[in-house]
Write a protein that holds these residues in place. Structure first.
Motif, PDB file in Angstrom:
ATOM      1  N   LEU A 314      51.799  37.241  27.161  1.00 53.88           N
ATOM      2  CA  LEU A 314      52.297  38.222  28.117  1.00 53.88           C
ATOM      3  C   LEU A 314      51.140  38.971  28.768  1.00 53.88           C
ATOM      4  N   HIS A 315      50.153  39.324  27.959  1.00 57.03           N
ATOM      5  CA  HIS A 315      48.964  39.992  28.500  1.00 57.03           C
ATOM      6  C   HIS A 315      48.259  39.091  29.513  1.00 57.03           C
ATOM      7  N   ALA A 316      48.074  37.821  29.161  1.00 62.23           N
ATOM      8  CA  ALA A 316      47.412  36.881  30.066  1.00 62.23           C
ATOM      9  C   ALA A 316      48.194  36.710  31.359  1.00 62.23           C
ATOM     10  N   GLN A 317      49.507  36.651  31.244  1.00 58.48           N
ATOM     11  CA  GLN A 317      50.354  36.403  32.411  1.00 58.48           C
ATOM     12  C   GLN A 317      50.441  37.607  33.332  1.00 58.48           C
ATOM     13  N   VAL A 318      50.548  38.801  32.748  1.00 57.38           N
ATOM     14  CA  VAL A 318      50.863  39.995  33.537  1.00 57.38           C
ATOM     15  C   VAL A 318      49.628  40.817  33.905  1.00 57.38           C
ATOM     16  N   LEU A 319      48.719  41.011  32.957  1.00 52.12           N
ATOM     17  CA  LEU A 319      47.632  41.962  33.177  1.00 52.12           C
ATOM     18  C   LEU A 319      46.330  41.324  33.669  1.00 52.12           C
ATOM     19  N   LEU A 320      46.076  40.091  33.287  1.00 48.29           N
ATOM     20  CA  LEU A 320      44.833  39.438  33.713  1.00 48.29           C
ATOM     21  C   LEU A 320      45.083  38.666  35.001  1.00 48.29           C
ATOM     22  N   GLN A 321      44.405  39.086  36.062  1.00 50.20           N
ATOM     23  CA  GLN A 321      44.648  38.496  37.374  1.00 50.20           C
ATOM     24  C   GLN A 321      43.501  37.589  37.794  1.00 50.20           C
ATOM     25  N   ARG A 322      43.865  36.424  38.288  1.00 47.97           N
ATOM     26  CA  ARG A 322      42.864  35.503  38.830  1.00 47.97           C
ATOM     27  C   ARG A 322      42.189  36.138  40.045  1.00 47.97           C
ATOM     28  N   ALA A 333      37.964  29.033  33.041  1.00 52.12           N
ATOM     29  CA  ALA A 333      38.301  30.421  33.385  1.00 52.12           C
ATOM     30  C   ALA A 333      37.085  31.271  33.028  1.00 52.12           C
ATOM     31  N   GLN A 334      36.407  31.779  34.048  1.00 50.76           N
ATOM     32  CA  GLN A 334      35.168  32.524  33.833  1.00 50.76           C
ATOM     33  C   GLN A 334      35.418  34.011  34.090  1.00 50.76           C
ATOM     34  N   ILE A 335      35.083  34.820  33.107  1.00 54.28           N
ATOM     35  CA  ILE A 335      35.355  36.261  33.160  1.00 54.28           C
ATOM     36  C   ILE A 335      34.397  36.951  34.129  1.00 54.28           C
ATOM     37  N   ILE A 336      34.924  37.936  34.851  1.00 49.41           N
ATOM     38  CA  ILE A 336      34.114  38.739  35.763  1.00 49.41           C
ATOM     39  C   ILE A 336      33.845  40.092  35.117  1.00 49.41           C
ATOM     40  N   SER A 337      32.572  40.464  35.053  1.00 49.04           N
ATOM     41  CA  SER A 337      32.199  41.769  34.503  1.00 49.04           C
ATOM     42  C   SER A 337      32.684  42.866  35.434  1.00 49.04           C
ATOM     43  N   ASP A 338      33.465  43.828  34.904  1.00 54.32           N
ATOM     44  CA  ASP A 338      33.998  44.881  35.768  1.00 54.32           C
ATOM     45  C   ASP A 338      32.948  45.907  36.147  1.00 54.32           C
ATOM     46  N   SER A 339      31.801  45.921  35.485  1.00 52.06           N
ATOM     47  CA  SER A 339      30.754  46.880  35.841  1.00 52.06           C
ATOM     48  C   SER A 339      29.673  46.262  36.728  1.00 52.06           C
ATOM     49  N   ARG A 340      29.662  44.919  36.858  1.00 55.24           N
ATOM     50  CA  ARG A 340      28.613  44.269  37.638  1.00 55.24           C
ATOM     51  C   ARG A 340      29.157  43.416  38.781  1.00 55.24           C
ATOM     52  N   GLY A 341      30.413  42.978  38.690  1.00 57.47           N
ATOM     53  CA  GLY A 341      30.965  42.156  39.748  1.00 57.47           C
ATOM     54  C   GLY A 341      30.533  40.709  39.684  1.00 57.47           C
ATOM     55  N   ARG A 342      29.781  40.325  38.654  1.00 59.56           N
ATOM     56  CA  ARG A 342      29.328  38.950  38.493  1.00 59.56           C
ATOM     57  C   ARG A 342      30.137  38.244  37.420  1.00 59.56           C
ATOM     58  N   VAL A 343      30.010  36.911  37.389  1.00 58.35           N
ATOM     59  CA  VAL A 343      30.545  36.176  36.251  1.00 58.35           C
ATOM     60  C   VAL A 343      29.782  36.607  35.006  1.00 58.35           C
ATOM     61  N   GLY A 352      42.866  32.905  21.300  1.00 54.06           N
ATOM     62  CA  GLY A 352      44.270  33.194  21.536  1.00 54.06           C
ATOM     63  C   GLY A 352      44.440  33.672  22.958  1.00 54.06           C
ATOM     64  N   LEU A 353      43.789  34.767  23.346  1.00 56.93           N
ATOM     65  CA  LEU A 353      43.861  35.256  24.715  1.00 56.93           C
ATOM     66  C   LEU A 353      43.136  34.300  25.663  1.00 56.93           C
ATOM     67  N   GLN A 354      41.969  33.788  25.241  1.00 58.78           N
ATOM     68  CA  GLN A 354      41.252  32.814  26.057  1.00 58.78           C
ATOM     69  C   GLN A 354      42.128  31.591  26.301  1.00 58.78           C
ATOM     70  N   ALA A 355      42.741  31.090  25.236  1.00 61.84           N
ATOM     71  CA  ALA A 355      43.611  29.912  25.360  1.00 61.84           C
ATOM     72  C   ALA A 355      44.826  30.217  26.228  1.00 61.84           C
ATOM     73  N   ALA A 356      45.350  31.435  26.139  1.00 57.43           N
ATOM     74  CA  ALA A 356      46.525  31.807  26.926  1.00 57.43           C
ATOM     75  C   ALA A 356      46.203  31.798  28.422  1.00 57.43           C
ATOM     76  N   VAL A 357      45.025  32.300  28.780  1.00 59.26           N
ATOM     77  CA  VAL A 357      44.619  32.284  30.181  1.00 59.26           C
ATOM     78  C   VAL A 357      44.420  30.844  30.655  1.00 59.26           C
ATOM     79  N   GLU A 358      43.803  30.025  29.818  1.00 60.37           N
ATOM     80  CA  GLU A 358      43.586  28.624  30.184  1.00 60.37           C
ATOM     81  C   GLU A 358      44.917  27.890  30.345  1.00 60.37           C
TER      82      GLU A 358
END
Length: 793
Positions: A314-322, A333-343, A352-358
């Motif tokens: 549910l977290h992956a589906q609702v809160l994590l946005q592509r 699925a490569q995470i973006i740093s919210d403080s730097r704007g880079r991968v 679990g969460l990583q697999a859910a996003v994938e």
């Protein structure tokens, strides 16, 4: 930092050309928690500038020799006389080797850092050169210096750029990057000054902790540390653990809930909290889940795996946005740093969460890993004997730095007075109206030729603005996580006449925006300055006012004109959840806007200021809470590492647990003394490392469930500490027992033992986990909330 070489050094002046801090401001500095008054070293800098007029190279060498020979406590601040002598040398050598004339403000910054103060310097004021000055001084005094950068590009660039200066003062310098192998790293770390990213150094610390032969270590003692963008590293990323992982010995249990979660209805079967950090099932959602999986009660021990899987999906589906929280690139699925704007290189969400996003994105799921050890960035930095650093926004977190790192921070005045115009914030009723206003303002500025930088939160927003501008026949350069490999080229040209650049967060990019572009003539620079310089538009406030300030700080470098303005909307994340802070902003503003949607209600910007400060304070509280949970683990880790070091370096320690075992005599006969020491050492280290990994896994499970103790009016932290102590008791003895069992099962073949075939395999992969105190609301917290609701509390 970039300055233009001059024919001769600039003439000295008694005040060094620095605008003195106003008395009122100076008095405020003296009383603000954690803020240091940097002008106390003005006189030292002035004397050094005066002495550096016509440098005698022989005299410079003599001063450098005296500095090398002077006895000095590495942990003690430099004496003022030594700082003055060093700055005299530095001013002469920098001009001779780099063709640059040191600003006296740069010298003031270096002087304060040598006294142990973190300095705040505006963008374009030359932090790179200041870091090199401090590193050179510390190396001359006998310390081994690590200059910590935010990425490999800056580590490689800065070591090469400052190399001639280091060579001229007799100091060796090198850089360490992710592509280097163990041998190259080992050689690089032998240098007096090493430029390396925070993550690479952390990974090397972790790998050195798991070596089975002392010759495999790559690091030297951690003496002195200089941190670039220090507030980003020590504040924003302090609780992101660097993790050494290997293939798991057991498979992760998974439940396929992706299709079920996609069918859930918002505000009916799940709700999202106002701050959009947590999502949870409603009673209707729980009923539907239990109907979908008959016979399973979610709030029971048997239902915990299913409940956890649903929450994660549910977290992956609702809160994590592509294109906001991550991008999909190269099948990952490569995470973006919210403080730097880079991968965020080598970062992943907890298993679990990583697999859910994938699964959500239809990607191949990554292999489940097992944490062998981890290291918080905070603990890495605190491993150094001395720490200092620089940033464009350090003073804003001065109290935090003093409380958590015993560091003070102070502002360095700019080389030339800042004339940037910080325009009043413009707040709109909707994000669509805000975006329309931004586009209109860009078109107006672009029509005059004024360069524009639009700062956005995420990839999706940056690309949306580029598309909106294309529709208006304006081509914009886009810099975000998709193309961060060419960031230096894009940023360097953002100051050209007529340039429009759309970028995500700009912290730590290491390249200045020069008016007219990097190849501009003086006339080209003046032409763009006459147009008003760079105009920075921040689209929506960031989670911290420091990030807003970093973006606006891109304009007005070194006395250039420029302007910065924030465009916000009542629908922005910064305005969400105001009610939780006792603020009423997210309600209707109907009747309090003009025809374009601009909010006319007085005081709205101040409400956003307060909400932003409260939100950042919540982040600080979360970090401090996380550290409290990790303090005892850090102590236990030191106990294990001490035992490990003993086994690694002393033959007697490696053999001690096995003395008296009959099988040991048999192995001696087959392998000889050296061979049996080697085997015993490998077996004992493997047992110790495996039990430590199991210990971390157990503590992670306990941490996830410890909040349930609150229902029994117990303090979760106190209970967790008790559990942690109990879990650790006898760990070293259990390691010895396990090692004896493993040794008994080993049988030499042709005078040797195949340890890998016997299951003693070592991990080699590394990544960082993106972990918050409670990244998506653990199942135990969901249970607590549900039970409290049922209890009417």
């Amino acid at each position: 930092m970039r300055t233009f070489p001059e024919e001769t050094p600039t003439p000295p002046s008694r005040n060094g050309g620095r605008p003195r801090l106003a008395k009122k401001f100076r008095n405020w500095l003296m009383n603000a928690p954690g803020v240091a008054a940097t002008d106390r070293l003005d006189a030292v800098v002035d004397r050094a500038v005066a002495r550096a007029l016509a440098p005698d190279l022989a005299a410079v060498e003599g001063l450098l020799d005296a500095l090398r020979a002077a006895p000095r406590d590495a942990k003690a601040p430099w004496p003022e006389t030594a700082i003055e002598d060093y700055l005299v040398c530095a001013r002469a050598v920098v001009f001779r080797t780099l063709g640059l004339t040191l600003f006296d403000t740069q010298m003031l910054a270096a002087a304060n850092m040598l006294r142990g103060t973190v300095v705040e310097m505006a963008t374009g004021e030359g932090k790179t050169l200041v870091g090199a000055l401090v590193a050179g001084a510390q190396a001359l005094s006998g310390s081994r210096v690590h200059v910590l950068t935010v990425n490999d590009y800056l580590a490689r660039r800065d070591a090469a750029w400052m190399g001639p200066y280091f060579e001229a003062i007799g100091v060796s310098a090198a850089s360490v990057t992710a592509t280097m192998g163990p041998a190259a790293r080992r050689t690089a770390y032998l240098a007096d000054v090493v430029y390396v990213s925070v993550s690479e150094l952390g990974f090397d610390v972790l790998r050195d902790r798991t070596v089975t032969d002392p010759a495999e270590t790559v690091l030297q003692p951690l003496d002195a540390c200089i941190v670039d963008e220090i507030d980003s590293v020590l504040v924003d990323e302090a609780t992101v653990p660097l993790v050494l992982a290997g293939r798991a010995r057991t498979e992760l249990q998974s439940v396929d809930v992706a299709d079920f979660v996609k069918s859930l209805r918002a505000d009916v079967e799940f709700t999202v909290e106002a701050d959009k950090r947590n999502v949870s099932l409603t009673d209707a959602g729980i009923d539907r889940a239990e109907a979908r999986w008959p016979g399973v009660e979610l709030y029971s021990a048997a239902g915990t795996p299913l409940f956890s899987s649903i929450n994660v999906a549910l977290h992956a589906q609702v809160l994590l946005q592509r294109d906001v929280d991550y991008i999909v690139r190269d099948g990952q699925a490569q995470i973006i740093s919210d403080s730097r704007g880079r991968v965020a290189s080598l970062q992943r969400w907890p298993d679990g969460l990583q697999a859910a996003v994938e699964t959500k994105e239809g990607l191949a799921t990554t292999e489940h890993g097992e944490v062998l050890d981890q290291l918080l960035v905070r603990d890495l930095i605190r491993s150094f004997a001395t720490v200092t650093g620089m940033s464009g926004t350090a003073v804003a977190v001065a109290e935090y730095l003093r409380t958590n790192y015993t560091l003070d921070a102070g502002p360095i005045p700019p080389h030339k007075p800042c004339i940037r115009k910080d325009l009043p914030e413009l707040i709109y009723a909707t994000s669509a109206q805000r975006d329309a206003a931004v586009v209109a303002a860009v078109l107006a500025a672009h029509a005059t030729g004024q360069p524009v930088l639009i700062g956005t939160h995420d990839v999706a927003t940056s690309e949306r603005f580029a598309a909106l501008l294309r529709d208006k026949k304006v081509d914009a350069a886009v810099l975000n996580a998709r193309n961060d490999g060419v960031e230096a080229e894009i940023i360097a040209q953002a100051g050209r006449k007529g340039a429009v650049t759309v970028s995500t967060q700009m912290a730590g990019r290491g390249t200045d925006i020069l008016l007219g572009g990097t190849d501009a003539t003086a006339a080209g620079h003046r032409e763009v300055a006459a147009l008003g310089g760079l105009l920075v538009m921040v689209v929506g406030r960031f989670y911290s006012p420091r990030l807003d300030a970093q973006l606006k700080g891109r304009a007005g470098r070194q006395g250039d004109p420029g302007a910065g303005v924030i465009y916000s909307s009542v629908e922005d994340p910064a305005a969400n959840g105001q009610e939780s802070h006792g603020l009423e902003l997210s309600g209707s503003v109907e009747g309090e806007t003009d025809d374009a949607g601009l909010v006319t209600r007085a005081g709205v910007s101040k409400l956003l200021d307060r909400a932003q400060r409260l939100a950042e304070q919540e982040r600080f509280t979360t970090q401090e809470n996380s550290w409290k949970y990790n303090e005892l683990i850090a102590y236990q880790r030191r106990v294990v590492l001490s035992e490990r070091s003993d086994v690694l370096t002393r033959d007697a320690a490696a053999l001690e647990p096995f003395e008296g075992e009959a099988h040991l005599a048999e192995l001696r006969a087959e392998l000889g003394e050296a061979g049996v020491v080697h085997v015993c050492r490998q077996v004992l280290l493997f047992a110790l490392d495996s039990l430590w990994s199991d210990h971390l896994a157990l503590l992670s499970e306990q941490r996830a469930a410890i909040h349930l103790r609150a229902l029994g009016r117990q303090n979760p932290l106190d209970e967790y500490r008790k559990e942690t102590i109990l879990a650790f008791e006898g760990l070293l003895e259990r390691a010895n027992d396990s090692a004896r069992d493993m040794l008994a099962a080993l049988h030499p073949v042709n005078g040797s033992v195949d340890l890998e075939a016997a299951g003693l395999r070592r991990a080699s992969s590394t990544w960082t986990y993106v972990v918050n105190e409670d990244p998506f609301g653990s199942q135990s917290d969901q249970i607590v909330k549900w039970l409290l609701k049922k209890m009417g509390r």
